[in-house]
Design an enzyme around this catalytic site. Structure first.
Site: not given
Ligand code: PGA
Length: 257
Positions: A85, A157, A163, A201
């Site tokens: 991650h 991602e 976030g 998100s």
């Molecule tokens: P989010 O996070 O959906 O809040 O953007 C995704 C993640 O941390 O893998």
């Protein structure tokens, strides 16, 4: 790093109530912080919802104080381990060698590693997305055998979307997913079938458009998984789309962190 025993219990119960009976074509898993693995097992084992962890040690066992091994969490019925991650890469300096070892340890213990890749905003704005993401895939898959590689799921991602409330435009996410699939196919034709999840998100309001893209097989959900209505709605959307797509794809995957 969210959760408490009480809050988790509320989320698990509400989610099980809302979706557990209706999931036939979709895999839903909750990836919890280590202290809550036993709670996830206790509360989810009789349901159709799976569970996993957000990280594992690159080591199998030994004098690695504070580390948690894949074999340990496998004893608690975990099926998935998120590896690489961006928050682990940024805050803990994890490089592709460490991430590949984490994936290997997860596989050895029967877990499916969910490997995260993604570019920064500056890389995106310089037109480097495909090059950066392709290199991340090549670097990690290059350290695994083909047999190991076939056990992974990949989550794209984009760092600027995590976030932030800003989601990658679905057609842009699709373009990157298609590129990832091509890079994987180039390594081994069997790898083209790996599940490719989009994360960044994802919420109830954009899940359908994202999941309808040809190469987006599922979602890795962060913030929206902390709200049962939001997360249940994403799961239901995935289930509906998987039902429609079941001729083409065996399953759609939704995982929450
Ligand atoms: P989010 O996070 O959906 O809040 O953007 C995704 C993640 O941390 O893998």
């Amino acid at each position: 790093m969210h959760g408490s025993r009480e809050g988790n219990a509320r989320l698990f119960h509400a989610l099980v109530e809302a979706v557990s009976d209706s999931l036939s074509n979709v895999d839903v898993a909750i990836c919890v912080p280590f202290p809550f693995v036993a709670q996830a097992q206790g509360e989810l084992q009789e349901t159709s919802i799976l569970w996993g962890v957000q990280d594992v040690s690159p080591n199998a066992q030994g004098a690695f104080t504070g580390e948690v091994g894949a074999a340990m969490v496998a004893e608690f019925g975990c099926r998935y381990a998120i590896v690489g991650h961006s928050e682990r890469r940024i805050y803990h300096g994890e490089d592709s060698a460490v991430i590949a070892m984490k994936a290997r340890r997860a596989i050895e213990s029967g877990l499916i590693p969910i490997l995260c890749v993604g570019e920064t905003l500056a890389e995106r704005e310089s037109g480097l997305t495909e090059r950066v993401v392709g290199a991340q895939i090549e670097n990690i898959f290059g350290q695994l055998s083909i047999a190991e590689a076939r056990q992974l799921a990949v989550a794209y991602e984009p760092l600027w979307a995590i976030g932030s409330g800003i989601t990658a435009p679905p057609t842009e996410a699709q373009r990157v997913h298609a590129h990832i699939r091509n890079v994987l196919r180039g390594r081994d034709p069997g790898l083209a079938a790996l599940p490719l999840l989009y994360g960044g998100s994802v919420k109830a309001s954009n899940a359908a458009e994202l999941l309808s893209q040809r190469d987006i097989d599922g979602a890795l959900v962060g913030g929206a998984s902390l709200n049962t209505d939001e997360f249940s709605s994403i799961c239901r959307t995935a289930q509906e789309m998987a039902t429609k797509l079941s001729v083409r794809e065996p399953s759609t995957h939704v995982r929450s962190s």
